[in-house]
Write a protein that holds these residues in place. Structure first.
Motif, short mmCIF file in Angstrom:
data_model
loop_
_atom_site.label_atom_id
_atom_site.label_comp_id
_atom_site.label_asym_id
_atom_site.label_seq_id
_atom_site.Cartn_x
_atom_site.Cartn_y
_atom_site.Cartn_z
N PRO A 64 38.35 31.02 47.64
CA PRO A 64 39.51 30.18 47.92
C PRO A 64 40.80 30.94 48.20
O PRO A 64 41.69 30.42 48.88
CB PRO A 64 39.63 29.31 46.67
CG PRO A 64 38.83 29.99 45.63
CD PRO A 64 37.75 30.72 46.34
N THR A 65 40.90 32.19 47.72
CA THR A 65 42.11 32.97 47.99
C THR A 65 41.87 34.04 49.06
O THR A 65 42.74 34.88 49.29
CB THR A 65 42.62 33.64 46.71
OG1 THR A 65 41.63 34.56 46.22
CG2 THR A 65 42.94 32.62 45.64
N GLY A 66 40.72 34.03 49.70
CA GLY A 66 40.40 35.02 50.72
C GLY A 66 39.57 36.18 50.21
O GLY A 66 39.02 36.94 51.00
N THR A 67 39.49 36.33 48.90
CA THR A 67 38.67 37.38 48.31
C THR A 67 37.20 37.00 48.40
O THR A 67 36.84 35.86 48.11
CB THR A 67 39.04 37.57 46.82
OG1 THR A 67 40.43 37.88 46.73
CG2 THR A 67 38.22 38.69 46.19
N PRO A 68 36.31 37.92 48.81
CA PRO A 68 34.89 37.57 48.91
C PRO A 68 34.31 37.15 47.56
O PRO A 68 34.66 37.71 46.51
CB PRO A 68 34.24 38.88 49.40
CG PRO A 68 35.35 39.62 50.08
CD PRO A 68 36.59 39.29 49.30
N ARG A 100 36.78 27.44 39.82
CA ARG A 100 36.22 28.54 39.04
C ARG A 100 36.10 29.83 39.86
O ARG A 100 35.80 30.88 39.30
CB ARG A 100 34.85 28.16 38.47
CG ARG A 100 33.79 27.81 39.51
CD ARG A 100 32.56 27.23 38.81
NE ARG A 100 31.56 26.74 39.71
CZ ARG A 100 30.57 27.45 40.20
NH1 ARG A 100 30.46 28.73 39.90
NH2 ARG A 100 29.66 26.91 41.00
N ARG A 101 36.33 29.74 41.16
CA ARG A 101 36.28 30.93 42.02
C ARG A 101 37.65 31.58 42.20
O ARG A 101 37.76 32.59 42.90
CB ARG A 101 35.72 30.57 43.39
CG ARG A 101 34.26 30.14 43.37
CD ARG A 101 33.38 31.22 42.82
NE ARG A 101 31.97 30.96 43.06
CZ ARG A 101 30.98 31.71 42.60
NH1 ARG A 101 31.27 32.79 41.88
NH2 ARG A 101 29.73 31.42 42.87
N THR A 110 47.95 27.69 49.41
CA THR A 110 47.26 28.62 50.31
C THR A 110 45.75 28.68 50.10
O THR A 110 45.06 29.34 50.89
CB THR A 110 47.83 30.04 50.14
OG1 THR A 110 47.70 30.45 48.77
CG2 THR A 110 49.31 30.08 50.54
N ALA A 111 45.20 28.02 49.07
CA ALA A 111 43.75 28.07 48.84
C ALA A 111 43.02 27.41 50.00
O ALA A 111 43.48 26.44 50.59
CB ALA A 111 43.40 27.38 47.54
N THR A 112 41.85 27.96 50.33
CA THR A 112 41.11 27.53 51.52
C THR A 112 39.69 27.08 51.19
O THR A 112 39.08 27.54 50.21
CB THR A 112 41.05 28.67 52.56
OG1 THR A 112 40.25 28.26 53.67
CG2 THR A 112 40.42 29.93 51.96
#
Length: 389
Positions: A64-68, A100-101, A110-112
């Motif tokens: 959700p924040t772009g981190t894998p 939880r991610r 900004t969460a996706t």
């Protein structure tokens, strides 16, 4: 034929998965059982499908924040060639794009939902012709923009530049380019959700669920405007105004106003608008998918349950859905839970004859959480003594 007990619980959130609950209950009952872990489309939906014979497929996708993040979906290949049921995938939004991610605190603006779209794309490449989207536990309020971007849509500002991630960026949306959108012809999408909120307004995605994802009142206003912009552009450029069928009744409303469009921060809207999905009650559809009607045949009792039996349970949660399905087969139902706030009358009205709570045998809630497994076995032994002797 030996009659069995069908054990069909949801998870005990924070303590046990649905499969673990089913195993503990079976051990405590001490009789012949069939274990059928269930879910209502939220957290644990993939686990429930895997426990019932689906294969777990794991991929690295965008969190959700772009981190894998490493996320999974459930897959069941087509049976008996072209004449049999099509390949099915169960994609749980919380797996890739859930709260939880989040690696740290909430990111309401900004969460996706991009990772969910990446799982859908992988399932399509694998051959899925029916994709069940379980919506629940979302970290984002982006109207499903990230999901459709992962499938090839380009969301552009007035200068033709691709928008950044998250709901707030949608305020600058000027055009949606679907020329590179994935070929989804022949793929049926079903949204399994019991949320009936529209996309916009006081009952919409931003107003109702934004605060749960860390949105301040100012953030809610930003997100409401952004989602309104998404709906307006999609309506103008892709012909999304028209009758939307709900409960079998065509109603003249835009897709943004359809019941369920506000699910998962507006992912329900994107599923309706861009995937042409059908929204179905979560537990009802998943019980069909898991072949509950076959498993309940010959049962003398059904044991269902979840962590907390409360007012929310009456709004389409798993135990009530199980009870309604069991009633059609004429099989009595009892429930196990961590705690209960429902009265005996409310339970009976929902089709549950009795409920057994961990707090009945252990008054300390902390111990109930920490020792849920052993306590659940003891509780199941009480069920056996009361109902099976």
């Amino acid at each position: 034929m030996v009659e069995h007990v069908l054990v069909a619980p949801d998870k005990f959130k924070g303590s046990l998965t649905a499969a673990e609950v089913a195993a503990r209950v079976s051990a405590g009952l001490g009789v012949s059982t069939v274990e059928l872990p269930v879910a209502d489309g939220g957290d644990g939906t993939v686990d429930a499908a895997v426990a019932c014979g689906f294969t777990r497929v794991t991929r690295e996708v965008t969190g959700p924040t772009g981190t894998p993040v490493t996320a999974s979906y459930a897959f069941l290949p087509a049976a008996h060639g072209d004449a049999g049921p099509p390949a099915v995938a169960v994609v749980e939004l919380a797996e890739a794009s859930g709260l939880r991610r989040l690696p740290g605190g909430p990111e309401p603006l900004t969460a996706t939902s991009r990772g969910t779209g990446e799982l859908v794309a992988d399932a399509v490449r694998r051959g899925a012709r029916r994709i069940v989207l379980g919506l629940g536990g979302s970290a984002s309020t982006d109207g499903g923009a990230g999901m459709v971007q992962a499938l090839g849509a380009r969301l552009l500002d007035a200068g033709g530049q691709e928008l950044g991630a998250g709901g707030a960026a949608l305020r600058e949306l000027a055009r949606i380019d679907l020329s590179g959108f994935a070929d989804l012809s022949g793929v049926e999408f079903v949204v399994a959700s019991d949320v009936d909120n529209p996309l916009l307004g006081p009952h919409g995605a931003a107003a109702v669920y934004g605060p749960q994802k860390g949105a301040t009142p100012g953030d809610v206003a930003v997100l409401e405007a952004a989602l309104g912009r998404l709906a307006a552009v999609a309506t103008q450029t892709h012909g999304l105004v028209g009758a939307v069928e709900h409960d079998g009744v065509p109603r003249p409303m835009g897709v943004a106003g359809a019941p369920g469009a506000g699910a998962a921060g507006g992912v329900g809207f994107a599923a309706l608008a861009f995937l042409r999905a059908e929204i179905r009650p979560g537990i009802e559809y998943l019980l069909d998918l898991l072949r509950f009607d076959e498993q309940v045949k010959g049962a003398r009792l059904v044991v269902t349950g979840e962590g907390s039996l409360d007012g929310q349970s009456l709004r389409g949660k798993a135990p009530v859905g199980v009870a309604q399905a069991a009633a059609k087969a004429g099989v009595p139902v009892v429930a196990v839970c961590g705690r209960r706030t429902l009265t005996d009358e409310e339970l009976r009205a929902a089709g549950i004859e009795a409920a057994y709570a961990l707090t009945d045998i252990e008054p300390d809630p902390a111990r109930c959480m920490a020792e849920a497994g052993p306590l659940l076995e003891r509780l199941a032994a009480r069920v056996a003594a009361d109902r099976l002797s």
